[in-house]
Write a protein that holds these residues in place. Structure first.
Motif, PDB file in Angstrom:
ATOM      1  N   ASN A  82       0.821  -1.166   0.075  1.00  0.00           N
ATOM      2  CA  ASN A  82       0.075   0.042   0.015  1.00  0.00           C
ATOM      3  C   ASN A  82       0.952   1.302   0.013  1.00  0.00           C
ATOM      4  OD1 ASN A  82      -1.880  -1.828   0.095  1.00  0.00           O
ATOM      5  ND2 ASN A  82      -2.753  -1.049   2.228  1.00  0.00           N
ATOM      6  N   VAL A  83       0.503   2.124  -0.794  1.00  0.00           N
ATOM      7  CA  VAL A  83       1.112   3.542  -0.700  1.00  0.00           C
ATOM      8  C   VAL A  83       0.174   4.603   0.052  1.00  0.00           C
ATOM      9  CG1 VAL A  83       0.269   4.603  -2.719  1.00  0.00           C
ATOM     10  CG2 VAL A  83       2.450   5.326  -1.985  1.00  0.00           C
ATOM     11  N   THR A  84       0.860   5.198   0.961  1.00  0.00           N
ATOM     12  CA  THR A  84       0.057   6.112   1.999  1.00  0.00           C
ATOM     13  C   THR A  84       0.776   7.341   1.869  1.00  0.00           C
ATOM     14  OG1 THR A  84      -0.757   6.536   4.048  1.00  0.00           O
ATOM     15  CG2 THR A  84       1.109   5.371   4.233  1.00  0.00           C
ATOM     16  N   ASP A  85      -0.289   8.712   2.366  1.00  0.00           N
ATOM     17  CA  ASP A  85       0.231   9.877   2.369  1.00  0.00           C
ATOM     18  C   ASP A  85      -0.147  10.212   4.146  1.00  0.00           C
ATOM     19  OD1 ASP A  85      -2.216  10.134   2.096  1.00  0.00           O
ATOM     20  OD2 ASP A  85      -1.959  11.563   0.602  1.00  0.00           O
ATOM     21  N   GLY A  86      -0.591   9.339   4.808  1.00  0.00           N
ATOM     22  CA  GLY A  86      -1.048   9.577   6.040  1.00  0.00           C
ATOM     23  C   GLY A  86      -2.582   9.593   6.051  1.00  0.00           C
ATOM     24  N   ALA A  87      -3.292  10.207   5.027  1.00  0.00           N
ATOM     25  CA  ALA A  87      -4.734  10.344   5.136  1.00  0.00           C
ATOM     26  C   ALA A  87      -5.380   9.125   4.309  1.00  0.00           C
ATOM     27  CB  ALA A  87      -5.085  11.667   4.250  1.00  0.00           C
ATOM     28  N   ALA A  88      -4.746   8.721   3.577  1.00  0.00           N
ATOM     29  CA  ALA A  88      -5.447   7.358   2.776  1.00  0.00           C
ATOM     30  C   ALA A  88      -4.276   6.480   2.464  1.00  0.00           C
ATOM     31  CB  ALA A  88      -6.199   8.058   1.571  1.00  0.00           C
ATOM     32  N   SER A  89      -4.645   5.427   2.262  1.00  0.00           N
ATOM     33  CA  SER A  89      -3.738   4.034   1.908  1.00  0.00           C
ATOM     34  C   SER A  89      -4.396   3.329   0.485  1.00  0.00           C
ATOM     35  CB  SER A  89      -3.742   3.104   2.905  1.00  0.00           C
ATOM     36  OG  SER A  89      -2.870   2.445   2.583  1.00  0.00           O
ATOM     37  N   ILE A  90      -3.571   3.507  -0.624  1.00  0.00           N
ATOM     38  CA  ILE A  90      -4.120   2.839  -1.695  1.00  0.00           C
ATOM     39  C   ILE A  90      -3.247   1.530  -1.923  1.00  0.00           C
ATOM     40  CG2 ILE A  90      -4.191   3.079  -4.145  1.00  0.00           C
ATOM     41  CD1 ILE A  90      -6.030   5.209  -2.750  1.00  0.00           C
ATOM     42  N   PRO A  91      -3.956   0.297  -2.443  1.00  0.00           N
ATOM     43  CA  PRO A  91      -3.416  -0.810  -2.669  1.00  0.00           C
ATOM     44  C   PRO A  91      -2.596  -0.565  -3.977  1.00  0.00           C
ATOM     45  CG  PRO A  91      -5.599  -1.181  -2.339  1.00  0.00           C
ATOM     46  CD  PRO A  91      -5.501   0.022  -2.347  1.00  0.00           C
ATOM     47  N   VAL A  92      -1.423  -1.248  -4.196  1.00  0.00           N
ATOM     48  CA  VAL A  92      -0.714  -1.292  -5.419  1.00  0.00           C
ATOM     49  C   VAL A  92      -0.140  -2.689  -5.733  1.00  0.00           C
ATOM     50  CG1 VAL A  92       1.478  -0.054  -6.442  1.00  0.00           C
ATOM     51  CG2 VAL A  92       0.223   1.115  -4.732  1.00  0.00           C
ATOM     52  N   THR A  93      -0.314  -3.149  -6.878  1.00  0.00           N
ATOM     53  CA  THR A  93       0.452  -4.259  -7.373  1.00  0.00           C
ATOM     54  C   THR A  93       1.495  -3.817  -8.525  1.00  0.00           C
ATOM     55  OG1 THR A  93      -1.150  -4.682  -9.136  1.00  0.00           O
ATOM     56  CG2 THR A  93      -1.349  -5.585  -7.144  1.00  0.00           C
ATOM     57  N   TYR A  94       2.643  -4.529  -8.651  1.00  0.00           N
ATOM     58  CA  TYR A  94       3.697  -4.189  -9.604  1.00  0.00           C
ATOM     59  C   TYR A  94       4.218  -5.820  -9.822  1.00  0.00           C
ATOM     60  CZ  TYR A  94       8.134  -2.844 -11.441  1.00  0.00           C
ATOM     61  OH  TYR A  94       9.128  -2.316 -12.203  1.00  0.00           O
ATOM     62  N   THR A  95       4.604  -5.795 -11.122  1.00  0.00           N
ATOM     63  CA  THR A  95       5.131  -7.291 -11.430  1.00  0.00           C
ATOM     64  C   THR A  95       6.406  -6.502 -12.058  1.00  0.00           C
ATOM     65  OG1 THR A  95       3.117  -8.138 -11.872  1.00  0.00           O
ATOM     66  CG2 THR A  95       5.059  -9.148 -12.787  1.00  0.00           C
ATOM     67  N   GLY A  96       7.789  -7.145 -11.602  1.00  0.00           N
ATOM     68  CA  GLY A  96       9.111  -6.494 -12.105  1.00  0.00           C
ATOM     69  C   GLY A  96      10.025  -6.397 -10.941  1.00  0.00           C
ATOM     70  N   VAL A  97      11.250  -6.013 -11.362  1.00  0.00           N
ATOM     71  CA  VAL A  97      12.255  -5.783 -10.299  1.00  0.00           C
ATOM     72  C   VAL A  97      12.156  -4.524  -9.629  1.00  0.00           C
ATOM     73  CG1 VAL A  97      14.688  -5.785  -9.834  1.00  0.00           C
ATOM     74  CG2 VAL A  97      13.710  -7.438 -11.486  1.00  0.00           C
ATOM     75  N   LEU A  98      12.157  -4.419  -8.211  1.00  0.00           N
ATOM     76  CA  LEU A  98      11.897  -3.291  -7.427  1.00  0.00           C
ATOM     77  C   LEU A  98      13.467  -2.372  -7.455  1.00  0.00           C
ATOM     78  CD1 LEU A  98       9.742  -4.390  -4.611  1.00  0.00           C
ATOM     79  CD2 LEU A  98       9.107  -2.826  -6.438  1.00  0.00           C
ATOM     80  N   PRO A  99      13.342  -1.066  -7.304  1.00  0.00           N
ATOM     81  CA  PRO A  99      14.450  -0.658  -7.161  1.00  0.00           C
ATOM     82  C   PRO A  99      15.281  -1.066  -6.000  1.00  0.00           C
ATOM     83  CG  PRO A  99      12.999   0.997  -7.645  1.00  0.00           C
ATOM     84  CD  PRO A  99      12.431  -0.549  -7.534  1.00  0.00           C
ATOM     85  N   ASP A 100      16.475  -0.875  -5.817  1.00  0.00           N
ATOM     86  CA  ASP A 100      17.332  -1.125  -4.525  1.00  0.00           C
ATOM     87  C   ASP A 100      16.868  -0.602  -3.356  1.00  0.00           C
ATOM     88  OD1 ASP A 100      18.790  -2.831  -5.899  1.00  0.00           O
ATOM     89  OD2 ASP A 100      20.488  -1.550  -6.118  1.00  0.00           O
ATOM     90  N   LEU A 101      16.360   0.856  -3.474  1.00  0.00           N
ATOM     91  CA  LEU A 101      16.106   1.432  -2.257  1.00  0.00           C
ATOM     92  C   LEU A 101      14.783   1.421  -1.803  1.00  0.00           C
ATOM     93  CD1 LEU A 101      18.041   5.000  -3.434  1.00  0.00           C
ATOM     94  CD2 LEU A 101      18.360   3.396  -1.733  1.00  0.00           C
ATOM     95  N   PHE A 102      13.852   0.582  -2.568  1.00  0.00           N
ATOM     96  CA  PHE A 102      12.355   0.241  -2.237  1.00  0.00           C
ATOM     97  C   PHE A 102      12.285  -0.619  -1.033  1.00  0.00           C
ATOM     98  CE2 PHE A 102       8.532  -1.864  -2.512  1.00  0.00           C
ATOM     99  CZ  PHE A 102       7.638  -0.905  -2.803  1.00  0.00           C
ATOM    100  N   GLY A 103      11.289   0.067  -0.077  1.00  0.00           N
ATOM    101  CA  GLY A 103      11.217  -0.758   1.334  1.00  0.00           C
ATOM    102  C   GLY A 103      10.062  -0.142   2.100  1.00  0.00           C
ATOM    103  N   GLU A 104       9.335  -0.835   3.018  1.00  0.00           N
ATOM    104  CA  GLU A 104       8.380  -0.258   3.990  1.00  0.00           C
ATOM    105  C   GLU A 104       8.896   1.197   4.590  1.00  0.00           C
ATOM    106  OE1 GLU A 104       7.189  -3.307   6.368  1.00  0.00           O
ATOM    107  OE2 GLU A 104       5.972  -4.291   4.800  1.00  0.00           O
ATOM    108  N   GLY A 105       8.120   1.980   4.604  1.00  0.00           N
ATOM    109  CA  GLY A 105       8.439   3.393   5.129  1.00  0.00           C
ATOM    110  C   GLY A 105       9.222   4.417   4.328  1.00  0.00           C
ATOM    111  N   GLU A 106       9.666   3.644   3.081  1.00  0.00           N
ATOM    112  CA  GLU A 106      10.473   4.619   2.123  1.00  0.00           C
ATOM    113  C   GLU A 106       9.462   5.335   1.357  1.00  0.00           C
ATOM    114  OE1 GLU A 106      13.616   5.094   2.261  1.00  0.00           O
ATOM    115  OE2 GLU A 106      14.068   3.386   3.968  1.00  0.00           O
TER     116      GLU A 106
END
Length: 156
Positions: free
Chosen positions: A81-105
């Motif tokens: 899920n991607v959030t801005d604090g007010a709302a949370s949107i479910p996301v799906t992605y197929t592929g290789v994620l960037p190295d810096l990708f992680g929870e809270g980032e």
């Protein structure tokens, strides 16, 4: 007779130039229209939740990867899920994620919002404001969850 040929050639040259100018104007207009469609508008999760875009529209969404939502599914499909604090949107992605990708980032995704899920075609990870788009920072500040990178450095 030669004078008549010269006039004819000159008129023909003017016609060719006019046709080329019109063709250039038309192609420039078409490129402009195509580029207008290609510009991906940025939306925060709160904006997507309030006014869901049509499934046909490609746009960018950005915010923080919500803690505890990152799940790797079958194959290479990742859900979070991607959030801005007010709302949370479910996301799906197929592929290789960037190295810096992680929870809270911070992250920015490009894709479409289909049946309540943002289906990303591209994911960019952002680890501080020097790489985070201003729109994401503004959306996070608006919701009061933005942490300047200096705060993170002070705790290290």
């Amino acid at each position: 007779m030669a004078a008549g040929m010269k006039g004819l050639k000159k008129r023909r040259r003017v016609q060719v130039i006019v046709v080329m100018a019109v063709a250039l104007a038309v192609s420039t207009t078409l490129v402009g229209i195509a580029m207008k469609d290609g510009i991906n508008f940025f939306r925060s999760p709160a904006q997507v939740a309030e006014a869901p875009p049509s499934p046909a529209e490609t746009f960018r969404i950005g915010g923080l990867v919500e803690e505890g939502t990152l799940a790797r599914g079958q194959g290479e499909t990742i859900r979070f899920n991607v959030t801005d604090g007010a709302a949370s949107i479910p996301v799906t992605y197929t592929g290789v994620l960037p190295d810096l990708f992680g929870e809270g980032e911070g992250m920015v995704g490009t894709g479409r919002y289909i049946d309540g899920t943002f289906e990303a075609t591209e994911i960019l990870a952002k680890h501080d404001e020097t790489y985070m788009p201003a729109e994401v920072i503004d959306a996070l500040k608006e919701q009061g969850v933005y942490q300047p990178p200096d705060a993170a450095l002070a705790t290290n």
